[in-house]
Structure formats: C-alpha cells, structure tokens
Write an enzyme that holds these catalytic residues in place. Structure first.
Site, mmCIF file in Angstrom:
data_model
loop_
_atom_site.group_PDB
_atom_site.id
_atom_site.type_symbol
_atom_site.label_atom_id
_atom_site.label_comp_id
_atom_site.label_asym_id
_atom_site.label_seq_id
_atom_site.Cartn_x
_atom_site.Cartn_y
_atom_site.Cartn_z
ATOM 1 N N TYR A 109 30.660 64.750 -8.196
ATOM 2 C CA TYR A 109 31.002 63.533 -7.443
ATOM 3 C C TYR A 109 31.894 63.919 -6.273
ATOM 4 C CZ TYR A 109 33.064 59.062 -6.172
ATOM 5 O OH TYR A 109 33.471 57.957 -5.462
ATOM 6 N N GLU A 197 30.405 58.137 0.089
ATOM 7 C CA GLU A 197 30.373 58.509 -1.327
ATOM 8 C C GLU A 197 29.058 59.225 -1.635
ATOM 9 O OE1 GLU A 197 31.499 56.179 -5.307
ATOM 10 O OE2 GLU A 197 29.550 55.558 -4.522
#
Length: 224
Positions: A109, A197
């Site tokens: 991530y 993101e």
C-alpha cells in the site's frame, strides 16, 4: 474532484509511474479486441466507478480468453455495483478497464495525502496492500508507516529506502521504490492533487513495481 482508475493511471504514467498495459471500453463488443491486443491470454476486467471495494462487489474479474472477457463485460457494463463505499443504492457501471494479467509476488500500500496538522504532504505505506487501509490501521497500527515530506526538498532517496525496508523489500525493489515514489510525488505536486492512493502497489515475480490500482483526487480550490 475524483477521477476514474483508468484516468488516474493515465495521469501517473505521464509522470513515469509504471502501470499495467490496458485500455478502457464503453461497450462489451470492444473488450474482446482489447484483450487480443494485450496478448490474448489472461486479462482483468475492472468496473470503473467512483468507489472502492469493487472486487468484493463483483466489479473485478479475471478472464482467461478474449471471449470470456467479452462475456464478463456484457454482464458488468450497465450493472449497478454495490460496495461498502457506494451505499445500498450502488453505482451504475458505464465503462470497464481491461488490463493485462500479471504474476504478483507481493501487494503493498502506498499513498500521499496532505497532513492538515503539519501542513505538509505525508507518505503512508504498508506491507498490507490490497486490504482496506482503515481496517489495517485499526487492527494492526504497527503496519502503517508514515514519512512527512519537506515541501522544500521533496522526497529524498533515504526516505523512500526507509519505507521500502520497513515494508520488507530487498535492495533491488527498494531502489525501484525510490524512482516510483519520486514520480508519484512529482505527479502529486504538479497536478495539485489532494490524494494519490495506490492499493495495491504490486511487486511482480520478475521484480518490477507497478501501480495495479490507483485513486487520484484533486484540490477543488487549486488555481491552474
């Protein structure tokens, strides 16, 4: 302002962030041709809506042939996709992204957001990619890594390496993360983004880092 995944990847690719090969389709008839252009083997068909959790709602599917990809797209385009982020009313799917299938070794991530408290961008990273980052932060806060960025210097290589080693990457992929994160930060600053993101950022079995999914939101108050 939010944009679709395929648009976000187009923005990131412009700044040198590696993304999978793929094309957007507005009708199922185009999907078979796209799958053939991508090599005719395994592809991923992904519904394009402004919400996360598409995989759990049936909006991300693997196809092993162009014909199968076309059949999946027929079912997907026009459907109302309900995820934990859409609410019970869901969102209607008007287009799909068709991408090459990749051999994934690890899912990570990575994001850049504005930290309002310190008034500077902050990189948030985790080895627990592919999962809901809010759930990870709640149940395993030690897995969330943060690195504040000095807007005067931008990302410096040691910060990227620190994050890479914190996520358990070896020397080779760590060096690639320096390049990828520098490119993401450049995109963040130059497009006046409020958030970028990438979940997941994948490490392939060949040792490459690619943005498998991407969300980009822009500052509504930005002046160009």
């Amino acid at each position: 302002m939010k944009i679709h995944e395929y648009q976000a990847k187009s923005v990131l690719a412009r700044f040198g962030v590696p993304v999978p090969r793929g094309e957007v389709a507005f009708s199922a008839d185009d999907v078979g041709d796209i799958a053939r252009r991508l090599g005719g083997s395994v592809v991923v068909v992904k519904a394009q809506i402004h919400a996360g959790g598409r995989g759990k709602g049936g909006g991300v599917k693997l196809a092993k042939s162009p014909d199968e990809a076309q059949q999946i797209a027929k079912q997907m385009i026009g459907m109302t996709l309900v995820t934990h982020q859409t609410g019970p009313e869901g969102r209607k799917v008007g287009r799909v992204l068709v991408e090459e299938g990749l051999q994934i070794d690890r899912e990570l991530y990575l994001s850049i957001v504005i930290d309002r408290a310190t008034a500077c961008p902050v990189v948030i990273a985790s080895a627990a990619g592919g999962m809901d980052i809010e759930e990870v932060a709640e149940s395993h806060p030690e897995k969330i890594l943060r690195e504040a960025i000095d807007s005067g210097t931008g990302i410096v290589p040691f910060q990227a390496r620190k994050l890479a080693f914190g996520m358990g990457l070896g020397a080779g992929p760590a060096q690639k993360l320096v390049t990828v994160l520098t490119a993401i930060y450049k995109a963040f600053i130059e497009t006046d983004a409020s958030m970028i993101e990438i979940n997941p950022l994948i490490l392939t079995k060949g040792g490459d880092l690619l943005a498998l999914d991407a969300k980009v939101a822009f500052d509504d108050n930005a002046m160009y």
